[in-house]
Design a protein around this motif. Structure first.
Motif, PDB file in Angstrom:
ATOM      1  N   LEU A1166     -28.192  -8.168  32.926  1.00  0.00           N
ATOM      2  CA  LEU A1166     -28.477  -9.275  31.807  1.00  0.00           C
ATOM      3  C   LEU A1166     -29.468 -10.163  32.151  1.00  0.00           C
ATOM      4  CD1 LEU A1166     -25.116  -9.306  30.239  1.00  0.00           C
ATOM      5  CD2 LEU A1166     -26.934  -7.888  29.664  1.00  0.00           C
ATOM      6  N   SER A1167     -29.495 -10.506  33.246  1.00  0.00           N
ATOM      7  CA  SER A1167     -30.261 -11.569  33.823  1.00  0.00           C
ATOM      8  C   SER A1167     -31.780 -11.467  34.499  1.00  0.00           C
ATOM      9  CB  SER A1167     -29.631 -12.480  35.160  1.00  0.00           C
ATOM     10  OG  SER A1167     -28.421 -13.055  34.737  1.00  0.00           O
ATOM     11  N   THR A1168     -31.843 -10.103  34.279  1.00  0.00           N
ATOM     12  CA  THR A1168     -33.526  -9.490  34.721  1.00  0.00           C
ATOM     13  C   THR A1168     -34.377  -9.688  33.760  1.00  0.00           C
ATOM     14  OG1 THR A1168     -32.217  -8.011  36.406  1.00  0.00           O
ATOM     15  CG2 THR A1168     -34.517  -7.539  35.854  1.00  0.00           C
ATOM     16  N   GLY A1169     -35.750 -10.359  34.000  1.00  0.00           N
ATOM     17  CA  GLY A1169     -36.616 -10.220  33.022  1.00  0.00           C
ATOM     18  C   GLY A1169     -36.161 -11.040  32.082  1.00  0.00           C
ATOM     19  N   LYS A1170     -36.592 -10.690  30.898  1.00  0.00           N
ATOM     20  CA  LYS A1170     -36.615 -11.262  29.578  1.00  0.00           C
ATOM     21  C   LYS A1170     -35.327 -10.930  28.783  1.00  0.00           C
ATOM     22  CE  LYS A1170     -41.542 -12.663  29.152  1.00  0.00           C
ATOM     23  NZ  LYS A1170     -42.660 -12.708  28.307  1.00  0.00           N
ATOM     24  N   VAL A1171     -34.387 -10.239  29.351  1.00  0.00           N
ATOM     25  CA  VAL A1171     -33.330  -9.692  28.516  1.00  0.00           C
ATOM     26  C   VAL A1171     -32.520 -10.824  27.954  1.00  0.00           C
ATOM     27  CG1 VAL A1171     -30.946  -8.332  28.950  1.00  0.00           C
ATOM     28  CG2 VAL A1171     -33.131  -7.742  30.039  1.00  0.00           C
ATOM     29  N   VAL A1172     -32.145 -11.995  28.379  1.00  0.00           N
ATOM     30  CA  VAL A1172     -31.497 -12.929  27.698  1.00  0.00           C
ATOM     31  C   VAL A1172     -32.125 -13.427  26.724  1.00  0.00           C
ATOM     32  CG1 VAL A1172     -30.436 -15.333  28.041  1.00  0.00           C
ATOM     33  CG2 VAL A1172     -30.474 -13.820  30.017  1.00  0.00           C
ATOM     34  N   THR A1195     -21.811 -12.678  15.431  1.00  0.00           N
ATOM     35  CA  THR A1195     -23.074 -13.173  16.213  1.00  0.00           C
ATOM     36  C   THR A1195     -22.465 -14.159  17.209  1.00  0.00           C
ATOM     37  OG1 THR A1195     -24.309 -12.854  14.350  1.00  0.00           O
ATOM     38  CG2 THR A1195     -25.202 -14.318  16.018  1.00  0.00           C
ATOM     39  N   LEU A1196     -21.642 -15.192  16.849  1.00  0.00           N
ATOM     40  CA  LEU A1196     -21.107 -16.069  17.945  1.00  0.00           C
ATOM     41  C   LEU A1196     -20.595 -15.535  18.809  1.00  0.00           C
ATOM     42  CD1 LEU A1196     -19.859 -18.751  14.832  1.00  0.00           C
ATOM     43  CD2 LEU A1196     -21.889 -19.156  16.945  1.00  0.00           C
ATOM     44  N   GLU A1197     -19.712 -14.399  18.582  1.00  0.00           N
ATOM     45  CA  GLU A1197     -18.897 -13.981  19.655  1.00  0.00           C
ATOM     46  C   GLU A1197     -19.677 -13.119  20.702  1.00  0.00           C
ATOM     47  OE1 GLU A1197     -16.135 -10.844  18.118  1.00  0.00           O
ATOM     48  OE2 GLU A1197     -15.135 -12.237  16.976  1.00  0.00           O
ATOM     49  N   ALA A1198     -20.868 -12.651  19.965  1.00  0.00           N
ATOM     50  CA  ALA A1198     -21.862 -11.955  21.150  1.00  0.00           C
ATOM     51  C   ALA A1198     -22.587 -13.041  22.047  1.00  0.00           C
ATOM     52  CB  ALA A1198     -23.028 -11.181  20.389  1.00  0.00           C
ATOM     53  N   LEU A1199     -22.911 -14.258  21.390  1.00  0.00           N
ATOM     54  CA  LEU A1199     -23.600 -15.176  22.228  1.00  0.00           C
ATOM     55  C   LEU A1199     -22.368 -15.942  23.156  1.00  0.00           C
ATOM     56  CD1 LEU A1199     -25.332 -17.163  19.324  1.00  0.00           C
ATOM     57  CD2 LEU A1199     -26.532 -16.213  21.353  1.00  0.00           C
ATOM     58  N   VAL A1200     -21.085 -16.162  22.807  1.00  0.00           N
ATOM     59  CA  VAL A1200     -20.016 -16.648  23.761  1.00  0.00           C
ATOM     60  C   VAL A1200     -19.957 -15.546  24.814  1.00  0.00           C
ATOM     61  CG1 VAL A1200     -17.856 -16.939  24.111  1.00  0.00           C
ATOM     62  CG2 VAL A1200     -18.992 -17.785  21.959  1.00  0.00           C
ATOM     63  N   GLU A1201     -20.107 -14.182  24.578  1.00  0.00           N
ATOM     64  CA  GLU A1201     -19.813 -13.246  25.522  1.00  0.00           C
ATOM     65  C   GLU A1201     -21.285 -13.231  26.728  1.00  0.00           C
ATOM     66  OE1 GLU A1201     -17.796 -10.748  27.781  1.00  0.00           O
ATOM     67  OE2 GLU A1201     -17.330 -11.560  26.219  1.00  0.00           O
ATOM     68  N   LEU A1202     -22.332 -13.555  25.782  1.00  0.00           N
ATOM     69  CA  LEU A1202     -23.533 -13.646  27.004  1.00  0.00           C
ATOM     70  C   LEU A1202     -23.390 -14.562  27.691  1.00  0.00           C
ATOM     71  CD1 LEU A1202     -26.476 -12.304  27.101  1.00  0.00           C
ATOM     72  CD2 LEU A1202     -27.143 -14.017  25.466  1.00  0.00           C
ATOM     73  N   VAL A1203     -23.184 -15.852  27.289  1.00  0.00           N
ATOM     74  CA  VAL A1203     -23.189 -16.918  28.180  1.00  0.00           C
ATOM     75  C   VAL A1203     -21.844 -16.880  28.965  1.00  0.00           C
ATOM     76  CG1 VAL A1203     -22.419 -19.502  27.756  1.00  0.00           C
ATOM     77  CG2 VAL A1203     -23.869 -18.505  26.323  1.00  0.00           C
ATOM     78  N   ARG A1204     -20.946 -16.241  28.887  1.00  0.00           N
ATOM     79  CA  ARG A1204     -19.929 -16.088  29.969  1.00  0.00           C
ATOM     80  C   ARG A1204     -20.153 -15.086  31.126  1.00  0.00           C
ATOM     81  NH1 ARG A1204     -14.765 -14.853  25.727  1.00  0.00           N
ATOM     82  NH2 ARG A1204     -14.179 -16.741  25.416  1.00  0.00           N
ATOM     83  N   LYS A1205     -21.207 -14.091  30.307  1.00  0.00           N
ATOM     84  CA  LYS A1205     -21.830 -13.137  31.681  1.00  0.00           C
ATOM     85  C   LYS A1205     -22.771 -13.492  32.297  1.00  0.00           C
ATOM     86  CE  LYS A1205     -20.859  -8.710  32.202  1.00  0.00           C
ATOM     87  NZ  LYS A1205     -19.907  -8.003  32.303  1.00  0.00           N
ATOM     88  N   VAL A1206     -23.818 -14.439  31.854  1.00  0.00           N
ATOM     89  CA  VAL A1206     -24.913 -14.589  32.257  1.00  0.00           C
ATOM     90  C   VAL A1206     -24.915 -16.147  33.051  1.00  0.00           C
ATOM     91  CG1 VAL A1206     -26.178 -12.884  31.139  1.00  0.00           C
ATOM     92  CG2 VAL A1206     -26.603 -15.383  30.553  1.00  0.00           C
ATOM     93  N   GLY A1207     -24.031 -16.952  32.568  1.00  0.00           N
ATOM     94  CA  GLY A1207     -24.172 -18.226  33.025  1.00  0.00           C
ATOM     95  C   GLY A1207     -25.222 -19.187  33.192  1.00  0.00           C
ATOM     96  N   ALA A1208     -25.756 -19.532  33.979  1.00  0.00           N
ATOM     97  CA  ALA A1208     -26.836 -20.363  34.304  1.00  0.00           C
ATOM     98  C   ALA A1208     -28.330 -19.638  33.584  1.00  0.00           C
ATOM     99  CB  ALA A1208     -27.128 -20.778  35.559  1.00  0.00           C
ATOM    100  N   SER A1212     -32.309 -21.747  29.163  1.00  0.00           N
ATOM    101  CA  SER A1212     -33.328 -21.914  28.523  1.00  0.00           C
ATOM    102  C   SER A1212     -32.806 -21.847  27.086  1.00  0.00           C
ATOM    103  CB  SER A1212     -34.443 -20.830  28.913  1.00  0.00           C
ATOM    104  OG  SER A1212     -33.875 -19.654  28.394  1.00  0.00           O
ATOM    105  N   PHE A1213     -31.778 -21.511  26.585  1.00  0.00           N
ATOM    106  CA  PHE A1213     -31.556 -21.471  25.270  1.00  0.00           C
ATOM    107  C   PHE A1213     -30.372 -22.425  24.946  1.00  0.00           C
ATOM    108  CE2 PHE A1213     -33.421 -17.370  25.865  1.00  0.00           C
ATOM    109  CZ  PHE A1213     -34.429 -17.121  24.727  1.00  0.00           C
TER     110      PHE A1213
END
Length: 1515
Positions: A1166-1172, A1195-1208, A1212-1213
């Motif tokens: 998920l952190s590779t390239g511009k995936v995030v 949508t909010l659940e997806a964003l929460v899951e993304l932040v948990r997964k990729v962290g730092a 940028s967002f």
């Protein structure tokens, strides 16, 4: 004599011609002409009398001695013509009443002849004439005779006045004295006075009689005769000097009479006298004696109409007498005239009309320029009177001098036509009157008759114009058209050109074209700008006849007007010739330009033709430009005729090139131009046309071939006299030609050229293009008498052409030759085969591949046109020929041989398969070059006979070792017949790939896959590949998946129906244990996503979700192998499209699937390239739009899951996410707010600055009045403080703490308790002083408060503080105070306070190691309390204890056991759960049993057994 009279004709042309004839004939003024002229004088018509008299005067110049005799004779004639005829009597002697006709015309002729005599007589002889005239002739009863004798007397006085002054004056005075009182005497007296005035000029200035004559003249001004008054006014100017001292008095008297007299004749006479004196005294006298001020004042007098009328009389006479000297006053007089036209008095209006006519008749060209703008401007005034007056005054300009009239009428008539549409009837009437006045001065007799029709047409052009134009066209003009005629005709033509009527526009253009020969160029020039726009518009009319007539009119205009018109016309024609809007515009411009160039002459054409030809074929020019120049070549030959012949040689190649143009309308125009040339010059320029047309018959472009045939047909029709318009719809070999036509063609072309032309025409019947075939067949049928006989005649020429074209580089030519050959066999019969086939076989040995190819094509055609029996006769030679041709080294020869194979198989049947194909299959294993050729030969055969050939060769090709390359090549041409063999081909190819993975085999396998295009074939292919991709061996799966990826990414077949199944399959294959398989599956998924239309991608998200669920159930670990290897780009592309463009349901589903994808992906992926960015961007965009709450939650659940997964990686967002979360906290739907709280809690640890968030949350708490929304903000604050409270500024800590404490007293329990929870968490981040203050002043205040809700909040906050900040409490040494306060809260008589207190006690035990002895009373009281809620709460607290000291455990276990016997189910269940949690495992049970002992121990065991059984049952 007649020629002599004609020399003095009133028409200048007649005079010039007669003068020329007189000089040519050498006539002289002989003496005998005199009597003849004398006899002619009384008998000549009135119009010829002036010329006859002048001729007599000219004769007298040569014979002056004859003047006295002529005078006597003329006077005698006069007396005879004046005397009444003797009375007529009947047979009984009675007088008969007879109508007597007065021969006054004869007497007028005598007077005009007498006028020529005085200059040739002595004074005394002249005196005789004057004595006869005065008073004898002056008493003539006819006014015309009187006027003629007055003119003769004035001429006599002018010649001898000086010599006869005194004598004649005495005679005149005697006549006046002897005159009686009769009317006849009055006439004589007035005439004598006028003659005395004329005579007075010859008296000495000091002679007293002069003044007397002047007074006499002035006194006779009252005579009620305009002619007398005009004559007196004419006599006054030379005599005015005599009365100059008394001038002011006389002028004043005349003005008074002019303005005040009640007699019309007196006022008119005063006006004439005033004008005569002013002319004699000079223009300054008008100002010097205040004449003009008095007249201007009078004309403005509204009270007395006589003043206005008299002033107008004066202006009229002044203008008439002074002429152009009075012109400076006219401009100042104009406004008064305009007003007087609308005067209320009829007499004033009539006087105004006469004055206007006189004024306009005297204007110079400069005067016209001065007053015309003012009059035209007055037409635009609001006052109808002003407009009407201006119109009438403009009408009066018709009486201007001819030169001025010619310059002003073009401006006047159009404006008067506008006046006809005025809203006021009187203005309309004034306009009509003005136009009638213009019509009244027309001198052309032919137009005079048409004036009413012209005026009606100007008034109502839509309904009257047609009749008017018809009348003009039918009129035979003999006289020149004068400017007034043009003033009415040209506006009519201008308006007609603007009408829709085709016939009217055509007639108007015809008239304009004729006009230039009927009128003077300078008179017509002013109208050119008016009619030219109409002609231009009609030149581009959709009706061809209108365009033709308008073009002729333009040509006539240029010829008549010269190059003056070309300054604007020629550039416009050239521009319109290049018009992009319409072909009609270009056609009209070409037609017009042709006529204009014809008017300019051949030299101008020769100068421009190179430019025209170059522009028509310049590839840089746009299509419409070239088309316009080509249209010129349609009309220029028609216009110039034979003069155009020198340009044909350069023009024909240009036209033929246009026939092959890509643009259809350029081709049509080129063909039309070619037909024009052929029809116009076909019989005179055959040698120019034929070579070009013959080359065109065999051109590579079918369009040129088709057009060349059409043009050749036109040429043949013209030469033979036949018509190409006849219908030829009949049998193919029916002919309509004649022997006469055949003979004419041979005579014109010669036999050799005729054979070549007909051979080319016959080949055109077999052309590859249908249009060419149809055109050639039509021409052939029309010009040929008998097809078979003609073919026999042209056979040598035709065969020669066929042989040359069979080996042509052009495939079309070779096909045409082959078809022609077959048709020739069909027409002439199979008896020509023995000659043709051997010749073709020999052609196979040629080194020229094109010739060998042509032989194969020819054989195909012959086989198709020959019966089976005849083909079998030549089998022994045909089969080797076909077999060898299929193995030819040139591909085009092999392709042609395949067609021959097809024809042969269709004729003979399957027997040739073994004899032709088996050797080819055997050659596949031979040398590389031979196998290559054989393989391509099979491919060519497959391309034409795949259904027949495939079953024969597939079994041999799939046998091990599999010939993959052969399969690929044959599959590419097999078409739809391939799918029935795929179940054998695909497994063989995959097994071959597994055994030997070389590039050639793989490319061959790809070729087979890509060659499958039919729907059944695609279905079979996918089925076989999926089946192979599920095999156990990874190599087989990898090979199958690789081919599937090739199909998905590169195949042009339609796989739409199979996309859902393929998405599911390749997604599930991403979990394959083999990395190569995973990679191929990933590439296949990527290809599928790219293949599907972007707008359709959201429809397939459901299939992706189904596959991911299946994978999740089978997944070992948390990460999908394919995602870890290659990333999530294919899935992300599909989901992104669903989020952005999908329906609401698809958006929600996309967000849910995205959560699954994030779950199955590693942080690294998920952190590779511009995936995030690719994930977060669309999600944030969806949050910003107005969608349903379910979409926002997902949508909010997806964003929460993304932040948990990729962290730092999501830093940028952070601003956008932070804004979105804070906005979602205010949503009306609780699920959305809950997810926003979670998202904000997860996000804040990553944020660099947290104070803005806390500020927004703090403001939200303060400003939200809705309890539910405020609760959500408090929950968010709770999570935020827990996640990032340590980085909060002191200011915000203080402000937030104060706000939270104020909420303790709120009525909403949920808000109150949540605020308390926030306070407890915040304690962890307070300073020691702040913490101590909060604990001491607020949280530890457990008594002395009447509001139980406040105590509940404090207890809850205390519990939360212990949970979050136990170490801080111990650090400030307040743990004992906290425990005591918790016990006090637990002892409260208020159930909510007690419950919160018990929870605080539990927290103290867990985190502050509270003394059991101190807290035990709280448990004892709680577990034995009468309130079931408190007992349940106490049991729950016991369950939550992490560390339970034995003293406490031994005390609360019996109490809990007691509650297990409670009737209340909830209490009982809570007690059992607490016991289960406290006891724990078997060791715990043993310990507890020891602690309680006795019966309690048994009860404990029983309860535990019961709880375990219940749990086991639930599981």
């Amino acid at each position: 004599m007649a020629l002599l009279v004609a020399r003095h004709d009133s028409e200048e042309g007649n005079r010039t011609l007669a003068e020329s004839l007189w000089k040519t004939t050498g006539y002289s003024l002989r003496k005998e002409l005199g009597p003849l002229l004398l006899a002619q004088v009384p008998s000549a018509p009135l119009s010829m009398q002036p010329a006859t008299a002048q001729a007599l005067g000219l004769w007298l110049q040569s014979h002056p001695q004859q003047a006295p005799k002529l005078q006597g004779d003329l006077l005698t004639v006069y007396e005879e013509k004046r005397a009444p005829p003797p009375p007529k009597e009947d047979s009984f002697g009675r007088t008969v009443l007879v109508q007597i006709s007065d021969p006054w015309v004869c007497r007028v002729g005598v007077a005009r002849a007498l006028e020529q005599l005085p200059s040739h007589m002595t004074p005394q002889e002249t005196m005789t004439l004057l004595e006869f005239t005065i008073p004898g002739a002056l008493s003539d009863p006819n006014p015309n005779v009187l006027a003629a004798f007055m003119s003769a007397a004035k001429t006599a006085i002018g010649c001898h006045g000086d010599d006869l002054a005194d004598q004649l004056m005495d005679h005149c005075e005697g006549c006046l004295q002897s005159a009686g009182d009769t009317r006849e005497s009055d006439v004589i007296r007035q005439s004598v006075v006028v003659l005395m005035g004329t005579l007075a000029r010859h008296l000495d200035k000091g002679n007293p009689k002069v003044k007397a004559v002047v007074n006499l003249l002035l006194s006779n001004l009252d005579t009620p005769s305009q002619s007398v008054q005009e004559a007196i006014a004419g006599c006054l100017p030379p005599l005015a000097h005599v009365v100059k001292p008394e001038a002011e008095k006389i002028l004043t008297k005349l003005l008074e009479k002019l303005l005040e007299s009640t007699s019309y004749s007196q006022r008119r006479g005063a006006a004439y006298g005033l004008a005569g004196l002013v002319k004699g005294l000079g223009i300054p006298s008008l100002k010097q004696h205040r004449v003009m001020p008095a007249l201007q004042e009078a004309i403005k007098n509204k009270k007395n109409y006589r003043h206005r009328e008299g002033a107008l009389f004066a202006f009229e006479c002044l203008c008439d007498m002074l002429g152009r000297l009075f012109e400076p006053y006219v401009v100042h007089l104009l406004p008064d005239l305009l007003l007087c036209f609308g005067d209320g008095n009829q007499y004033v209006r009539e006087a105004t009309d006469r004055t206007a006519r006189t004024v306009m008749g005297q204007l110079s060209s400069h005067g016209v320029k001065l007053i015309l703008p003012s009059l035209l401007t007055a037409l635009e005034e609001d006052s109808w009177r002003t407009k009407a007056g201006s119109a009438e005054l403009l009408g009066a300009m018709a009486f201007c001098a001819p030169k001025q009239l010619s310059s002003c009428l073009p401006s006047i008539v159009p404006r008067l036509m506008d006046v006809l549409a005025d809203s006021h009837s009187k203005v309309q009437n004034a306009g009509n009157t003005a136009l009638r006045q213009i019509g009244s001065v027309i001198k052309n007799p032919e137009i005079q008759v048409l004036v009413p029709i012209l005026l009606e047409s100007l008034t109502d052009p839509s309904s009257k114009a047609h009749v008017c134009l018809q009348s003009l066209l039918e009129t035979e003009f003999v006289h020149v058209i004068d400017p007034p005629s043009l003033a009415l005709i040209m506006p009519t033509l201008k308006k007609t050109l603007d009408l829709r009527s085709t016939e009217s526009k055509k007639m108007a253009a015809q008239i304009i074209g004729n006009m230039y020969s009927l009128t003077d160029k300078k008179d017509l020039a002013p109208y050119l700008p008016e009619v030219l726009p109409g002609l231009k518009s009609s030149l581009v009319d959709p009706v061809p006849e209108v365009r033709r007539v308008c073009a002729k009119a333009l040509g006539a205009m240029v010829e008549g007007m010269g190059d003056e018109t070309m300054a604007e016309l020629l550039p416009w024609l050239l521009q319109t010739l290049k018009s992009e809007s319409s072909a009609v515009d270009r056609s009209g411009a070409a037609q017009g330009l042709s006529e204009v160039l014809l008017a300019q002459g051949y030299d101008r054409l020769a100068q421009l033709m190179p430019r025209f030809i170059e522009s028509s074929q310049n590839p840089d020019n746009p299509t419409h430009v070239r088309d316009g120049y080509l249209m010129l070549f349609v009309y220029l030959p028609i216009a110039f005729g034979d003069e155009f012949t020198p340009f044909l040689a350069d023009l024909l190649p240009c036209i033929l090139k246009g026939l092959a143009d890509e643009s259809e309308f350029i081709r049509d125009t080129s063909l039309q131009a070619g037909q024009t040339l052929v029809n116009r010059f076909g019989d005179t320029a055959v040698e120019l046309f034929l070579p070009e047309l013959e080359r065109g018959l065999f051109d590579d472009s079918w369009r040129i071939r088709c057009s060349s045939i059409q043009l050749l047909g036109d040429l043949l029709y013209k030469v033979s006299g036949l018509s190409g318009k006849m219908s030829t719809e009949s049998e193919e070999d029916d002919n309509f030609g004649t022997e006469e036509a055949r003979t004419a063609i041979i005579r014109c072309f010669g036999e050799e050229r005729r054979n070549r032309v007909l051979a080319g025409l016959y080949m055109g019947r077999s052309d590859v293009a249908l249009m060419v075939r149809q055109a050639a067949l039509h021409v052939w049928k029309v010009v040929v008498t008998h097809t078979v006989r003609t073919l026999r005649e042209i056979l040598p020429t035709l065969v020669s052409l066929l042989l040359s074209f069979l080996g042509s580089d052009s495939s079309d030519k070779s096909k045409v030759a082959a078809r022609t050959l077959g048709d020739l066999v069909r027409k002439l019969g199979e008896r020509v085969l023995p000659e043709v086939i051997p010749m073709l076989e020999r052609g196979l040995t040629s080194t020229d591949s094109k010739e060998r190819q042509g032989v194969c094509i020819g054989l195909s055609e012959i086989i198709q046109q020959t019966s089976r029996d005849h083909v079998l006769l030549y089998m022994d030679s045909l089969l080797p020929t076909v077999r060898n041709s299929l193995c030819d080294v040139e591909e085009e020869v092999r392709a042609a041989a395949a067609q021959t194979f097809n024809s042969l198989h269709s004729t003979i049947g399957p027997r040739i398969l073994d004899e032709v194909l088996t050797p080819l299959l055997n050659d596949l294993s031979s040398s590389s070059q031979r196998s290559e050729v054989a393989l391509d030969g099979l491919k060519q055969v497959m391309a034409v006979k795949s259904r027949v050939v495939l079953p024969h060769i597939i079994p041999q090709l799939v046998k091990p070792p599999v010939n993959a390359r052969a399969l690929a090549l044959l599959s590419s041409v097999a078409g739809e017949s391939l799918h029935s063999h795929l179940h054998r081909i695909i497994p063989a190819l995959i097994s071959s790939l597994v055994k030997e993975v070389d590039q050639g085999t793989w490319e061959a396998a790809e070729g087979v896959v890509l060659s499958v295009q039919s729907e059944p074939g695609v279905a079979t292919l996918i089925e076989e590949l999926v089946k192979a991709a599920k095999k156990e061996t990874p190599q087989t799966r990898a090979a199958a998946m690789g081919l599937l990826q090739v199909m998905c990414s590169r195949s042009s077949a339609d796989v739409t129906e199979h996309v859902p199944h393929l998405i599911i399959f390749v997604t599930e294959s991403l979990n394959d244990p083999s990395d190569p398989v995973c990679e191929k599956a990933w590439l296949s998924l990527e290809a599928l996503v790219k293949r599907v239309d972007q707008k359709e991608l959201p429809h397939y998200i459901g299939y992706l979700r189904k596959a991911l669920k299946t994978v999740s159930n089978l997944l070992i670990g948390n990460e999908l192998r394919g995602f870890s290897l290659k990333g999530i780009t294919p899935c992300l592309t599909m989901l992104k499209e669903g989020l952005i463009t999908g329906s609401p349901d698809e958006k929600e589903e996309a967000a849910r699937v995205l959560i699954e994808v994030i779950h199955l992906s590693s942080t690294k992926t998920l952190s590779t390239g511009k995936v995030v960015m690719l994930i977060a961007g669309p999600l944030i965009r969806v949050l910003g739009d107005r969608y349903g709450w379910n979409i926002k939650v997902a949508t909010l659940e997806a964003l929460v899951e993304l932040v948990r997964k990729v962290g730092a990686a999501a830093k940028s967002f952070l601003p956008q996410l932070q804004t979105s979360y804070l906005k979602a906290l205010g949503d009306v739907n609780r699920p959305v707010r809950v997810q926003a709280v979670t998202g904000l809690t997860e996000l804040l640890p990553l944020a660099v600055r947290v104070d803005p968030v806390f500020n927004d949350l703090h403001n939200g708490i303060k400003k939200n009045d809705d309890p539910a929304l405020r609760l959500t903000v408090l929950q968010a604050l709770h999570g935020a403080v827990g996640a990032a409270g340590g980085r909060m500024s002191e200011k915000h800590k203080t402000e937030i703490l104060a706000t939270l404490l104020t909420l303790y007293s709120t009525a909403q329990e949920s808000n109150r308790l949540q605020a308390a929870q926030c306070t407890g968490v915040l304690c962890c981040h307070l300073s020691d002083d702040q913490l101590t203050s909060v604990l001491r002043d607020t949280l530890l205040q457990a008594d002395g408060e009447s509001d139980w809700s406040l105590l509940q909040a404090r207890a809850t906050a205390l519990s939360a503080a212990v949970e979050a900040a136990a170490a801080r409490i111990e650090a400030v040494k307040m743990e004992r105070d906290v425990v005591n306060a918790a016990v006090k809260f637990a002892s409260s008589d208020r159930i909510p306070v007690c419950v919160s207190g018990l929870q605080a006690v539990g927290s103290c035990i867990n985190h502050l190691a509270a003394d059991p002895a101190v807290v035990l009373p709280a448990f004892t009281q709680g577990l034995t309390h009468s309130s079931t809620d408190i007992r349940i709460a106490a049991c729950d607290v016991c369950s939550s204890l992490k560390v339970t000291p034995d003293p406490l455990l031994s005390a609360i276990l019996p109490l809990l056991l007691g509650n297990t016997q409670e009737k209340n189910t909830a209490v009982r269940a809570s007690a059992e759960s607490s016991i289960f949690e406290l006891v724990g495992d078997e060791a715990g049970l043993a310990h507890c049993t020891t602690l309680v002992g006795g019966q309690a121990a048994k009860t404990l065991e029983t309860v535990l057994s019961k709880v375990k059984a219940k749990l086991a049952k639930e599981n």
